[in-house]
Design a protein around this motif. Structure first.
Motif, PDB file in Angstrom:
ATOM      1  N   PRO A  27       2.687  12.067  15.649  1.00 35.24           N
ATOM      2  CA  PRO A  27       2.767  11.689  17.066  1.00 35.24           C
ATOM      3  C   PRO A  27       2.644  12.917  17.964  1.00 35.24           C
ATOM      4  O   PRO A  27       3.047  14.015  17.587  1.00 35.24           O
ATOM      5  N   SER A  28       2.076  12.715  19.141  1.00 34.95           N
ATOM      6  CA  SER A  28       1.967  13.805  20.108  1.00 34.95           C
ATOM      7  C   SER A  28       3.314  13.994  20.799  1.00 34.95           C
ATOM      8  O   SER A  28       4.243  13.197  20.607  1.00 34.95           O
ATOM      9  N   ILE A  29       3.405  15.022  21.624  1.00 33.60           N
ATOM     10  CA  ILE A  29       4.653  15.228  22.370  1.00 33.60           C
ATOM     11  C   ILE A  29       4.867  14.101  23.381  1.00 33.60           C
ATOM     12  O   ILE A  29       5.958  13.937  23.901  1.00 33.60           O
ATOM     13  N   GLY A  30       3.836  13.289  23.614  1.00 35.43           N
ATOM     14  CA  GLY A  30       3.945  12.144  24.513  1.00 35.43           C
ATOM     15  C   GLY A  30       4.801  11.016  23.971  1.00 35.43           C
ATOM     16  O   GLY A  30       5.041  10.034  24.660  1.00 35.43           O
ATOM     17  N   ALA A  31       5.277  11.150  22.741  1.00 35.97           N
ATOM     18  CA  ALA A  31       6.168  10.135  22.172  1.00 35.97           C
ATOM     19  C   ALA A  31       7.578  10.279  22.728  1.00 35.97           C
ATOM     20  O   ALA A  31       8.377   9.348  22.634  1.00 35.97           O
ATOM     21  N   TRP A  32       7.903  11.431  23.334  1.00 34.29           N
ATOM     22  CA  TRP A  32       9.253  11.705  23.814  1.00 34.29           C
ATOM     23  C   TRP A  32       9.234  11.945  25.322  1.00 34.29           C
ATOM     24  O   TRP A  32       8.245  12.425  25.873  1.00 34.29           O
ATOM     25  N   ALA A  33      10.328  11.630  25.970  1.00 33.67           N
ATOM     26  CA  ALA A  33      10.441  11.724  27.429  1.00 33.67           C
ATOM     27  C   ALA A  33      10.106  13.118  27.971  1.00 33.67           C
ATOM     28  O   ALA A  33       9.370  13.210  28.959  1.00 33.67           O
ATOM     29  N   PRO A  34      10.605  14.222  27.383  1.00 32.52           N
ATOM     30  CA  PRO A  34      10.235  15.539  27.934  1.00 32.52           C
ATOM     31  C   PRO A  34       8.729  15.805  27.855  1.00 32.52           C
ATOM     32  O   PRO A  34       8.156  16.414  28.758  1.00 32.52           O
ATOM     33  N   GLY A  35       8.077  15.338  26.803  1.00 28.05           N
ATOM     34  CA  GLY A  35       6.632  15.511  26.682  1.00 28.05           C
ATOM     35  C   GLY A  35       5.882  14.699  27.727  1.00 28.05           C
ATOM     36  O   GLY A  35       4.906  15.171  28.314  1.00 28.05           O
ATOM     37  N   ARG A  36       6.334  13.473  27.983  1.00 31.58           N
ATOM     38  CA  ARG A  36       5.710  12.646  29.021  1.00 31.58           C
ATOM     39  C   ARG A  36       5.942  13.242  30.407  1.00 31.58           C
ATOM     40  O   ARG A  36       5.078  13.149  31.276  1.00 31.58           O
ATOM     41  N   PHE A  37       7.097  13.896  30.602  1.00 32.25           N
ATOM     42  CA  PHE A  37       7.372  14.580  31.869  1.00 32.25           C
ATOM     43  C   PHE A  37       6.349  15.689  32.092  1.00 32.25           C
ATOM     44  O   PHE A  37       5.790  15.828  33.184  1.00 32.25           O
ATOM     45  N   VAL A  38       6.077  16.466  31.059  1.00 27.52           N
ATOM     46  CA  VAL A  38       5.061  17.523  31.149  1.00 27.52           C
ATOM     47  C   VAL A  38       3.706  16.896  31.470  1.00 27.52           C
ATOM     48  O   VAL A  38       2.962  17.403  32.318  1.00 27.52           O
ATOM     49  N   GLY A  39       3.376  15.807  30.817  1.00 25.25           N
ATOM     50  CA  GLY A  39       2.109  15.129  31.064  1.00 25.25           C
ATOM     51  C   GLY A  39       1.978  14.617  32.484  1.00 25.25           C
ATOM     52  O   GLY A  39       0.897  14.691  33.084  1.00 25.25           O
ATOM     53  N   ALA A  78      11.099  15.093  12.058  1.00 30.60           N
ATOM     54  CA  ALA A  78       9.677  14.987  11.732  1.00 30.60           C
ATOM     55  C   ALA A  78       9.298  13.532  11.443  1.00 30.60           C
ATOM     56  O   ALA A  78       9.933  12.861  10.646  1.00 30.60           O
ATOM     57  N   ARG A  79       8.275  13.065  12.127  1.00 32.78           N
ATOM     58  CA  ARG A  79       7.752  11.717  11.927  1.00 32.78           C
ATOM     59  C   ARG A  79       6.244  11.814  11.793  1.00 32.78           C
ATOM     60  O   ARG A  79       5.606  12.668  12.394  1.00 32.78           O
ATOM     61  N   ARG A  80       5.685  10.918  11.017  1.00 32.79           N
ATOM     62  CA  ARG A  80       4.239  10.796  10.911  1.00 32.79           C
ATOM     63  C   ARG A  80       3.918   9.332  10.705  1.00 32.79           C
ATOM     64  O   ARG A  80       4.747   8.573  10.230  1.00 32.79           O
ATOM     65  N   TYR A  81       2.704   8.969  11.091  1.00 33.96           N
ATOM     66  CA  TYR A  81       2.253   7.597  10.943  1.00 33.96           C
ATOM     67  C   TYR A  81       1.153   7.580   9.882  1.00 33.96           C
ATOM     68  O   TYR A  81       0.150   8.276  10.013  1.00 33.96           O
ATOM     69  N   THR A  82       1.361   6.793   8.845  1.00 38.42           N
ATOM     70  CA  THR A  82       0.390   6.709   7.761  1.00 38.42           C
ATOM     71  C   THR A  82      -0.156   5.293   7.659  1.00 38.42           C
ATOM     72  O   THR A  82       0.605   4.329   7.585  1.00 38.42           O
ATOM     73  N   LEU A  83      -1.474   5.207   7.656  1.00 38.30           N
ATOM     74  CA  LEU A  83      -2.157   3.945   7.433  1.00 38.30           C
ATOM     75  C   LEU A  83      -2.568   3.913   5.966  1.00 38.30           C
ATOM     76  O   LEU A  83      -3.185   4.858   5.473  1.00 38.30           O
ATOM     77  N   LYS A  92       9.408   9.725   7.702  1.00 35.12           N
ATOM     78  CA  LYS A  92      10.263  10.741   8.317  1.00 35.12           C
ATOM     79  C   LYS A  92      10.506  11.864   7.328  1.00 35.12           C
ATOM     80  O   LYS A  92      10.349  11.706   6.117  1.00 35.12           O
ATOM     81  N   GLY A  93      10.912  13.003   7.876  1.00 37.21           N
ATOM     82  CA  GLY A  93      11.251  14.153   7.063  1.00 37.21           C
ATOM     83  C   GLY A  93      10.046  14.994   6.691  1.00 37.21           C
ATOM     84  O   GLY A  93       8.908  14.576   6.814  1.00 37.21           O
ATOM     85  N   LEU A  94      10.323  16.228   6.252  1.00 35.76           N
ATOM     86  CA  LEU A  94       9.242  17.107   5.836  1.00 35.76           C
ATOM     87  C   LEU A  94       8.596  16.610   4.552  1.00 35.76           C
ATOM     88  O   LEU A  94       7.394  16.722   4.361  1.00 35.76           O
ATOM     89  N   PRO A  96       7.691  13.309   3.081  1.00 36.39           N
ATOM     90  CA  PRO A  96       7.621  11.973   3.679  1.00 36.39           C
ATOM     91  C   PRO A  96       8.417  10.914   2.927  1.00 36.39           C
ATOM     92  O   PRO A  96       8.265  10.742   1.725  1.00 36.39           O
ATOM     93  N   ALA A  97       9.286  10.245   3.675  1.00 37.40           N
ATOM     94  CA  ALA A  97      10.045   9.100   3.167  1.00 37.40           C
ATOM     95  C   ALA A  97       9.826   7.957   4.153  1.00 37.40           C
ATOM     96  O   ALA A  97       9.901   8.152   5.361  1.00 37.40           O
ATOM     97  N   ASP A  98       9.552   6.775   3.631  1.00 42.57           N
ATOM     98  CA  ASP A  98       9.298   5.630   4.496  1.00 42.57           C
ATOM     99  C   ASP A  98      10.528   5.295   5.329  1.00 42.57           C
ATOM    100  O   ASP A  98      11.626   5.169   4.810  1.00 42.57           O
ATOM    101  N   GLU A  99      10.326   5.173   6.630  1.00 46.87           N
ATOM    102  CA  GLU A  99      11.405   4.793   7.542  1.00 46.87           C
ATOM    103  C   GLU A  99      11.281   3.309   7.910  1.00 46.87           C
ATOM    104  O   GLU A  99      12.246   2.576   7.870  1.00 46.87           O
ATOM    105  N   ARG A 100      10.082   2.893   8.292  1.00 46.47           N
ATOM    106  CA  ARG A 100       9.814   1.497   8.606  1.00 46.47           C
ATOM    107  C   ARG A 100       8.310   1.280   8.467  1.00 46.47           C
ATOM    108  O   ARG A 100       7.541   2.240   8.476  1.00 46.47           O
ATOM    109  N   ALA A 101       7.922   0.035   8.321  1.00 46.80           N
ATOM    110  CA  ALA A 101       6.503  -0.260   8.098  1.00 46.80           C
ATOM    111  C   ALA A 101       6.186  -1.680   8.534  1.00 46.80           C
ATOM    112  O   ALA A 101       7.081  -2.502   8.731  1.00 46.80           O
TER     113      ALA A 101
END
Length: 172
Positions: A27-39, A78-83, A92-94, A96-101
């Motif tokens: 995810p980009s920094i746009g996933a979090w409020a401070p990143g969207r504030f910068v945007g 740490a989060r990543r999106y895997t298709l 999540k995590g360095l 990768p462990a499934d958090e939700r799907a």
């Protein structure tokens, strides 16, 4: 991921045989409020010619951007999106462990919602819907339209393979 196997070419394994990763994005920094504030600040177009208030704010908010970028890579954040050829997974995590799907057959449409501040970051939220109801959300996806199209193509492939397998007579 369950039933994951390593292959020379990702996604070549049929989904009924094993789950194989197709694409992973962070995810980009746009996933979090401070990143969207910068945007939001950097997206301001007030100014003359090349010199805009947004470009000045982009320079001034570099420390905030770097902080959010580093924060999103911390081991517990740490989060990543895997298709995969079966589902879309938030890991999540360095390591990768499934958090939700969400399974690729559990939604019928994917909408792109661009939150205030995400447009300048070229990011958006992917909203997975089933019968007009939100069932899953991926916040702050960088370049969300191509990722959305890839998810739809993976879903189409999965459903096509399932249909072909159902139409074939059982082999003994």
């Amino acid at each position: 991921m369950r039933d994951t196997m390593n292959h020379a070419v990702p996604g070549i394994v049929p989904p009924h045989v094993a789950e194989a990763p197709l694409l992973t994005i962070w995810p980009s920094i746009g996933a979090w409020a401070p990143g969207r504030f910068v945007g939001r600040l950097a997206g301001m177009r007030t100014g003359v010619g090349f010199f805009t208030l947004g470009k000045l704010f982009a320079l001034l908010t570099i420390p905030i951007s770097l902080s959010v970028y580093a924060w999103r890579l911390m081991p517990y954040r740490a989060r990543r999106y895997t298709l995969t050829n079966r589902r879309v997974v938030v890991q999540k995590g360095l390591r990768p462990a499934d958090e939700r799907a969400i399974d690729l057959d559990a939604f019928d449409t994917i909408q792109v919602e661009v939150q205030p501040g995400q447009a300048w970051l070229r990011a958006g939220d992917l909203v997975f819907q089933h019968d007009g109801r939100q069932v899953f959300r991926l916040p702050g996806v960088p370049r969300p339209v191509p990722f959305r199209e890839t998810c739809i193509k993976a879903q189409t492939a999965l459903l096509s393979i399932r249909q072909v397998l159902q139409e074939q007579p059982a082999q003994v």
